[in-house]
Design a protein around this motif. Structure first.
Motif, short mmCIF file in Angstrom:
data_model
loop_
_atom_site.label_atom_id
_atom_site.label_comp_id
_atom_site.label_asym_id
_atom_site.label_seq_id
_atom_site.Cartn_x
_atom_site.Cartn_y
_atom_site.Cartn_z
N ASN A 1 3.72 -13.11 42.32
CA ASN A 1 2.93 -12.96 43.54
C ASN A 1 1.46 -12.73 43.20
O ASN A 1 0.56 -13.24 43.89
CB ASN A 1 3.45 -11.78 44.36
N ASP B 1 1.66 -6.50 45.35
CA ASP B 1 2.40 -6.99 46.51
C ASP B 1 1.87 -6.29 47.75
O ASP B 1 1.36 -5.17 47.68
CB ASP B 1 3.90 -6.69 46.36
N GLU C 1 3.62 -5.42 50.59
CA GLU C 1 4.54 -4.41 51.11
C GLU C 1 4.90 -3.43 50.00
O GLU C 1 5.42 -3.84 48.94
CB GLU C 1 5.81 -5.07 51.64
N GLU D 1 1.21 -15.25 53.37
CA GLU D 1 2.51 -14.79 52.88
C GLU D 1 2.65 -15.01 51.39
O GLU D 1 2.23 -16.05 50.85
CB GLU D 1 3.62 -15.53 53.63
N TYR E 1 7.22 -14.69 46.70
CA TYR E 1 8.46 -14.11 46.17
C TYR E 1 8.78 -12.79 46.86
O TYR E 1 7.93 -11.91 46.99
CB TYR E 1 8.34 -13.86 44.67
N SER E 2 10.04 -12.64 47.27
CA SER E 2 10.53 -11.36 47.79
C SER E 2 10.82 -10.43 46.62
O SER E 2 10.85 -10.84 45.44
CB SER E 2 11.81 -11.57 48.59
N LEU E 3 11.08 -9.16 46.91
CA LEU E 3 11.43 -8.19 45.87
C LEU E 3 12.70 -8.63 45.14
O LEU E 3 12.77 -8.57 43.90
CB LEU E 3 11.63 -6.80 46.50
N GLU E 4 13.68 -9.09 45.89
CA GLU E 4 14.94 -9.55 45.28
C GLU E 4 14.70 -10.76 44.38
O GLU E 4 15.22 -10.83 43.25
CB GLU E 4 15.94 -9.91 46.38
N GLU E 5 13.90 -11.71 44.84
CA GLU E 5 13.63 -12.92 44.04
C GLU E 5 12.85 -12.59 42.78
O GLU E 5 13.16 -13.09 41.69
CB GLU E 5 12.86 -13.94 44.89
#
Length: 320
Positions: free
Chosen positions: A202, A225, A227, A300, A303-307
């Motif tokens: 990110n 990030d 969030e 946006e 990548y999400s936290l999980e990804e």
């Protein structure tokens, strides 16, 4: 003709990810005194210490970059005096001189550090400092050199990376994954801790957007990030990758006792105890930064936290 991107410190953690991101898009050059962490990046590497002004200027002149990401720095906390961090001061001056003499340059990003302020302190503005380490003090000097320079045009931005993690990371941030893999990490029971950490994928995306946008020129922003993550939630994601179950929680006084034991181990020569009082304080303190201005430019994140955790886990398994 491809645009040219020069990365100082391209053998380091963030730099390695930048080289990987740009190598197939642009012509890239890594200036670093250390060989690349990723051996396949050797073709992009020129060995140089940025304290060697003459050689640094020559390499800038030979390459004629359009964009510069200045990531090179001494980043450990082991230095005792400001002079130990010459790379973060005289090195910045040398890079500015090189930029000034290279007329092809369109944009520059200078990397500073969140440690210009101690963890938990929210600065009133970009010139409000409260360091707790000599390293942080050296980064303050570096920021001031950039802002006060008469050699720079208004085509630069300063970024302060927070605690970044991901492929090619090392101590201290790799320690979190190490401790969970070894089942040494336990979370303080009933405590929720929020951190503006950053997955390096990110953060490379953010740097790329900032490199080609002029909206925030001459400003200082945090690189993370958008969030804040909740530490226990993230630890559980990592633990489930390694072990298929969540981490354990223990009363806070148990962790404080373990931290004191870690302090003793460090004093007698153990280089990296699983937990010390310093690390426990870092873990326990919320770390929140205002990224609103950057969000407006970047949008946006990819990548999400999980990804991000899955990508990092796969890299970790392949390299450990």
């Amino acid at each position: 003709m491809k645009k040219k991107i020069l990365v100082t410190g391209g053998s380091g953690f963030i730099g390695t990810n930048l080289i990987d991101y740009y190598k197939d898009r642009y012509e890239v050059l890594n200036l670093d005194h250390s060989k690349p962490r990723n051996e396949s990046h050797s073709v992009y590497w020129k060995e140089v210490d940025i304290l060697d002004k003459e050689k640094t200027l020559q390499l800038f002149n030979d390459f004629q970059p359009h964009y510069v990401l200045h990531m090179a720095a001494r980043t450990d906390l082991d230095g005792k005096t400001i002079e130990d961090y010459a790379a973060n001061i005289a090195g910045v001056e040398n890079i500015i001189t090189a930029i000034n003499q290279t007329k092809s340059i369109e944009k520059v990003i200078f990397a500073s550090s969140r440690l210009v302020c101690e963890i938990g302190y929210s600065p009133k503005d970009e010139c409000d400092y409260k360091p707790s380490t000599v390293y942080g003090e050296s980064k303050i000097v570096g920021e001031k050199i950039v802002r006060d320079s008469k050699k720079l045009e208004d085509n630069w931005i300063i970024v302060r990376p927070t605690s970044l993690w991901g492929p090619w990371f090392d101590i201290p941030y790799k320690n979190f994954f190490d401790s969970i893999k070894r089942k040494l990490y336990v979370h303080p029971k009933g405590v929720r801790i929020h951190k503006n950490f950053g997955f390096v994928g990110n953060c490379v995306h953010i740097l790329d957007k900032l490199l080609f946008d002029r909206t925030l020129n001459t400003q200082t922003v945090y690189l993370s990030d958008f969030e804040p993550l909740e530490v226990k939630q993230w630890a559980n994601i990592i633990s489930n990758k390694f072990h298929g179950h969540d981490i354990k929680s223990v009363p806070l006084f148990v962790l404080k006792t373990l931290a004191i034991s870690g302090d003793v181990l460090k004093k007698i020569g153990y280089k990296s105890p699983p937990i010390t009082s310093f690390r426990l304080d870092n873990i326990m303190t919320n770390m929140i930064y205002d990224t609103t201005k950057v969000e407006e430019v970047v949008g946006e994140l990819p990548y999400s936290l999980e990804e991000g955790t899955t990508i990092t886990y796969n890299w970790y398994k392949a390299h450990n």
